[in-house]
Motif scaffolding. Structure first.
Motif, short mmCIF file in Angstrom:
data_model
loop_
_atom_site.label_atom_id
_atom_site.label_comp_id
_atom_site.label_asym_id
_atom_site.label_seq_id
_atom_site.Cartn_x
_atom_site.Cartn_y
_atom_site.Cartn_z
N ALA A 113 10.47 60.83 19.58
CA ALA A 113 9.09 60.53 19.99
C ALA A 113 8.39 61.79 20.50
CB ALA A 113 9.08 59.44 21.06
N LYS A 119 5.02 63.56 18.76
CA LYS A 119 3.83 63.91 19.53
C LYS A 119 3.53 65.41 19.41
CE LYS A 119 4.25 60.31 23.12
NZ LYS A 119 2.89 59.78 23.21
N PHE A 175 3.05 55.01 23.18
CA PHE A 175 4.12 55.38 22.25
C PHE A 175 5.12 56.29 22.93
CE2 PHE A 175 5.77 58.49 19.13
CZ PHE A 175 6.59 57.61 18.42
N ASN A 176 6.41 55.90 22.89
CA ASN A 176 7.47 56.70 23.48
C ASN A 176 8.82 56.31 22.88
OD1 ASN A 176 8.30 54.27 24.87
ND2 ASN A 176 6.68 54.68 26.36
N VAL A 186 4.39 52.35 14.70
CA VAL A 186 3.53 53.40 15.24
C VAL A 186 2.64 53.84 14.08
CG1 VAL A 186 5.29 55.16 14.78
CG2 VAL A 186 3.41 55.65 16.38
N GLY A 212 0.26 49.32 15.01
CA GLY A 212 1.01 49.71 16.20
C GLY A 212 0.25 50.71 17.03
N PRO A 213 0.88 51.25 18.08
CA PRO A 213 0.20 52.19 18.98
C PRO A 213 -0.07 53.53 18.31
CG PRO A 213 2.52 52.06 19.53
CD PRO A 213 2.28 50.99 18.50
N LEU A 224 9.98 52.61 23.24
CA LEU A 224 9.38 51.70 22.24
C LEU A 224 10.13 51.79 20.92
CD1 LEU A 224 5.75 50.86 21.54
CD2 LEU A 224 7.04 51.91 19.68
N LEU A 225 10.41 53.01 20.45
CA LEU A 225 11.15 53.17 19.19
C LEU A 225 12.53 52.53 19.29
CD1 LEU A 225 10.33 56.83 18.06
CD2 LEU A 225 9.48 54.69 17.08
N PRO A 278 0.28 57.43 18.02
CA PRO A 278 1.44 58.27 18.39
C PRO A 278 1.17 59.23 19.53
CG PRO A 278 0.46 59.01 16.32
CD PRO A 278 -0.19 57.70 16.66
#
Length: 270
Positions: free
Chosen positions: A200, A204, A139-140, A165, A131-132, A143-144, A134
């Motif tokens: 998210a 981060k 990633f945000n 992720v 996945g992307p 998306l989650l 983080p």
């Protein structure tokens, strides 16, 4: 197990000593890692120059010659720069000697790590379905939220799924869920978009801060320059089952989720 901040700390620690340096000799003392070290690795990298050291998830991507040396630290591995000729301890499986007089030494007591070769690392089976990142814009919270719809699994193993992720391991999943006030046992598909947006942001923030602080010192790991990480002393829940919550003062609870121990505060996390 070294998580994403520890791997990124290693990348930052070794990159200045590898980039632009030529490999003079590869010494393999034991090929029996999680996957055997390729027999022809010396042919691929000797007399070649490291051009760039990247990271994808928990994999180090060491660009050299016509391909990439893929490194994984496993559960207890580390990479250090040592002077050529430094006596090798029991679990020092590989030395990559450089024209600078230093050698990149890979040590792995449990041998769960890897050193593999690829001409196209993004298509490698270990990396192709990830996945992307983080800390990337990809990633945000949206998306989650979208990927969680219909999921009946608990939210903690959901955010630890590398197909959702990458790099959110046990330590940082626990800490991010605490910071976002989300009970790790909650069903992933029943969490609102607003709460995923917050989660998210916390993922981060915490990962970026842990990287800046040098990762989390674990029993088997110190940073790429030999210095320990400093994030462990700031953990709110991970590894603190039965202790008092630093926010509300209540006793922290502990459970098993996805075969991992999970510590949380039943008062602060809903």
């Amino acid at each position: 197990m070294p998580e994403l901040p520890e791997v990124e700390t290693t990348r930052r620690g070794i990159a200045p000593y590898l980039e632009g340096k030529r490999v003079t000799q590869l010494i393999v003392r034991d090929r029996r890692l999680r996957w055997p070290i390729p027999e022809d690795l010396a042919i691929q990298i000797e007399d070649q120059v490291f051009t760039r050291i990247d990271r994808r998830a928990k994999y180090l991507l060491m660009h050299i010659g016509g391909g990439v040396l893929i490194g994984h630290l496993g559960m207890s591995g580390n990479m250090r720069l040592v002077p050529i000729g430094t006596p090798a301890a029991k679990h020092a499986h590989v030395d990559i000697e450089l024209d600078s007089g230093l050698a990149l030494r890979y040590t792995d007591p449990r041998r769960f790590g890897a050193l593999l070769w690829s001409n196209d690392p993004m298509a490698h089976p270990l990396l192709a379905s990830l996945g992307p990142e983080p800390l990337s814009e990809a990633f945000n919270g949206e998306l989650l939220y979208q990927r969680s719809r219909g999921k009946r699994s608990a939210v903690k193993p959901f955010i630890m799924d590398n197909a959702v992720v990458v790099g959110v391991g046990n330590i940082y999943a626990s800490e991010a869920l605490f910071a976002a006030g989300i009970d790790p046992r909650r069903e992933a598909g029943r969490i609102s978009k607003a709460r995923y947006v917050q989660l998210a942001l916390e993922i981060k923030r915490i990962l970026a801060y842990a990287i800046e602080r040098g990762g989390t010192t674990l029993r088997d790991f110190t940073g790429g320059d030999g210095q320990p990480g400093y994030f462990k002393q700031e953990l709110f829940v991970y590894g603190r089952g039965g202790e008092l919550c630093k926010v509300c003062g209540r006793t922290l609870s502990e459970c098993r989720l996805g075969q991992r121990s999970s510590v949380y505060c039943s008062s602060c996390q809903r």
